[in-house]
Design a protein around this motif. Sequence first.
Motif, short mmCIF file in Angstrom:
data_model
loop_
_atom_site.label_atom_id
_atom_site.label_comp_id
_atom_site.label_asym_id
_atom_site.label_seq_id
_atom_site.Cartn_x
_atom_site.Cartn_y
_atom_site.Cartn_z
N THR A 77 0.83 -1.20 0.00
CA THR A 77 0.00 0.00 0.00
C THR A 77 0.87 1.26 0.00
OG1 THR A 77 -1.74 -1.20 1.14
CG2 THR A 77 -1.89 1.18 1.18
N GLN A 80 1.96 1.61 -3.50
CA GLN A 80 0.85 2.12 -4.31
C GLN A 80 0.72 3.63 -4.10
OE1 GLN A 80 -3.00 0.55 -3.20
NE2 GLN A 80 -4.07 1.79 -4.70
N ARG A 112 -7.65 6.58 -4.55
CA ARG A 112 -7.69 5.14 -4.23
C ARG A 112 -6.55 4.75 -3.30
NH1 ARG A 112 -9.14 4.57 -9.75
NH2 ARG A 112 -7.00 4.11 -10.29
N ASN A 115 -7.33 5.92 0.16
CA ASN A 115 -8.34 5.03 0.74
C ASN A 115 -7.68 3.73 1.22
OD1 ASN A 115 -11.11 4.20 1.31
ND2 ASN A 115 -10.76 2.72 -0.32
N CYS A 116 -6.79 3.18 0.43
CA CYS A 116 -6.10 1.93 0.81
C CYS A 116 -5.24 2.13 2.04
CB CYS A 116 -5.27 1.40 -0.35
SG CYS A 116 -6.28 0.80 -1.72
N LEU A 119 -7.19 1.66 5.03
CA LEU A 119 -7.58 0.27 5.32
C LEU A 119 -6.48 -0.52 6.01
CD1 LEU A 119 -9.39 -0.59 1.97
CD2 LEU A 119 -10.45 0.02 4.16
#
Length: 167
Positions: A77, A80, A112, A115-116, A119
């Motif tokens: 992540t 990313q 995105r 958002n990840c 999480l």
Amino acid sequence: MIPPVVIALLLLALAAPPTTFVGGIGSVPQVSPDDPAVAALGTDADGDGLWDDVRAGLDLLREVPESPASDGAYRDTLEQGARALQRALVAVVAEPGASADRLPSAARTLARAINCLGLVSDDPREALTWLEGLVVSTPERVEAHVRFQRAVGDLVTESLEREPCEP
């Protein structure tokens, strides 16, 4: 409190029409390697999609004892997020005429990634701040980051102005 740029990115991701981006989610846009503005942002000598100094910073974090980056999902992540930030910076400096076409896609990719981070991280704001410090670490990158934030703010404003208000 959620930073205004994060809110703007999320709103843009929801309001903008979907687009296709060659290279997959989070990859750096295909641009001319001869573009001096893009070259000034960073180099990716090993072709892994991350600028060399960003890769070195992520690798260093992995070596820190009890680092969350030792977890595979968290590390993925972070990568990313780093690629998404790189993509955002490249979107505003590469081929000025094409920047407007790249911005919505880059903003959605960054939204995105944010958002990840939420999480997999206990403190996503801290993770995002750390990533920004890692990626936005040269004068050229700072300038591109500011330009991206301004451009995304303008896109969100334009998108919201076109949407009718609910009665």
